[in-house]
Design an enzyme around this catalytic site. Sequence first.
Site, PDB file in Angstrom:
ATOM      1  N   LYS A   1       0.867  -1.183   0.000  1.00  0.00           N
ATOM      2  CA  LYS A   1       0.000   0.000   0.000  1.00  0.00           C
ATOM      3  C   LYS A   1       0.900   1.228   0.000  1.00  0.00           C
ATOM      4  CE  LYS A   1      -1.718   2.922   2.939  1.00  0.00           C
ATOM      5  NZ  LYS A   1      -1.742   4.148   2.119  1.00  0.00           N
TER       6      LYS A   1
ATOM      7  N   GLU B   1       9.365   1.288  11.402  1.00  0.00           N
ATOM      8  CA  GLU B   1      10.475   2.237  11.248  1.00  0.00           C
ATOM      9  C   GLU B   1       9.829   3.611  11.297  1.00  0.00           C
ATOM     10  OE1 GLU B   1      13.043   4.568  10.753  1.00  0.00           O
ATOM     11  OE2 GLU B   1      12.506   4.385   8.651  1.00  0.00           O
TER      12      GLU B   1
ATOM     13  N   CYS C   1      12.985  11.151   7.932  1.00  0.00           N
ATOM     14  CA  CYS C   1      13.010  10.720   9.332  1.00  0.00           C
ATOM     15  C   CYS C   1      14.414  10.886   9.882  1.00  0.00           C
ATOM     16  CB  CYS C   1      12.477   9.313   9.500  1.00  0.00           C
ATOM     17  SG  CYS C   1      13.253   8.126   8.454  1.00  0.00           S
TER      18      CYS C   1
ATOM     19  N   GLU D   1       8.778  15.540  16.728  1.00  0.00           N
ATOM     20  CA  GLU D   1       9.136  15.572  15.315  1.00  0.00           C
ATOM     21  C   GLU D   1       8.252  16.572  14.563  1.00  0.00           C
ATOM     22  OE1 GLU D   1       8.457  11.958  12.933  1.00  0.00           O
ATOM     23  OE2 GLU D   1      10.472  12.265  12.125  1.00  0.00           O
TER      24      GLU D   1
END
Length: 496
Positions: free
Chosen positions: A176, A251, A285, A386
């Site tokens: 996906k 992750e 990231c 973040e």
Amino acid sequence: MSYPTYHNLIGGEWRPALSGKTILNLNPADHSDVVGEFPSSHAEDVALAVEAAKKAFATWRLVPAPKRAEVLVRAGLLLQQRKEQYARDMTREMGKVLAETRGDVQEAIDEAFYVAGEGRRLFGVTTPSELQNKFAMSVRMPVGVVGLITPWNFPMAIPSWKLFPALVAGNACVIKPATDTPLSTYNLVQALVDAGLPPGVVNIVSGSGGATGMALLDHPDVRAISFTGSSEVGSLVGQRAAATFKQVSLEMGGKNAQIVLNDANLELALEGALWGAFGTTGQRCTATSRILLQKGIAEKFTAEFVARAKKLKVGNGLDETVEVGPQVNAGQIETSAKYVEIAVNEGAKLLAGGHALTEGEYARGTFFEPTVVAGVTPTMRIAREEVFGPVVSLMEFETFEEAIAIANSIDYGLSTALYTKDVNRAFAAIRDLEAGITYINAPTIGAEVHLPFGGVKHTGNGHREGLGALDFFTTWKAVYVDYSDKLQRAQIDNAD
Ligand code: UN1
């Protein structure tokens, strides 16, 4: 306005979502540019894809691994030929500048050739048995049907990190792609199809996380899920997948620090910080989001860094002179703006940027100024959470030990960088920084595919991509062959 329509790939056939619903893929630099229309898939589409994958798995797992690897070699060669076109498609759907989208395709090429070599390795372990005339070994087996849920920031590289090792190990996949960037996954899978991958071994179902992703997580025949995305969503993925005992590789986010000591090569540290913070518009990231400056160089570094950040050229990534592309969508712009506000309210000082760019050409897309906030302290939210945008925090410290403590004081642990000429401190930092990746005299971004990629604490759940991916996409089988022709009872017949 005309634009292409893309379909799901199920059992080797391109088919629309059963509901007929679609999602438009827009260029974030220019919303009037529609990249294409993609299926909005639901549980019934996912069920068909899993069924097709199950069927294909029955034969793909029996193809010798060196032969499976040859498909990857051919796909890698096709990606090389198509690199420029696929990079342009990626800049159009995701926004990052062409130099970087070329790098993204290159990362998939590197992954293809790296993982193809595993076709002739896939090493197991042999070990002596405790009994006479008995042979013991362990072999890697494929997991079965695996579900891959991938992000928009590396729309080809990250799918390749998951697809290629899964395939060489003999698994069948349902992927996906991120809602914002499905085209790059389609391009990657097209290369695999053209390289001779049998039908059904890879299936694409595009759509939203809530509908398509969730259906994949819930499907009882999906044995493993590999997810890259935010820690917030990753936690939900892990919990949901636990209901059907799936293996899960997560992750997730980062709040990556670059530490600059007084003895550092300042020019190098500046270049590294600019690239780490504003490359990919801060949407990695691994992006540098905290720059920790030792008091002796803080003032000089700050002045120079701010001056250079203000000069960065923001614009459409297809223009080769542009250095910073748009953010991927309006939601990301809102997050960047929100964090600037939070930082200022908590007492940080805005030294550069801080706002969405909305005038002239910028009004066509979702742009945000390269932003620097200073005077940030370790307890502020901007130092801990973040942002995933072009917003970087400057923090100051006195001693090396203090810098390590600040770097480690957050929930994330992906990438860290230390700039110094002191080899003793470099090795102490390698030992003490709580992160899956540590760079010395290089920025926090730029991991290579054949090293382990992933992080500690809230960044991951212990798995690694790159070196380590096969540990996730295979399951160990212990094999004992007794050639004594008699019953030999372990732990009993040979006990003293
Ligand atoms: C990511 O941001 O999710 O190390 C991946 C890097 C790239 C991969 C980043 N090679 O910055």
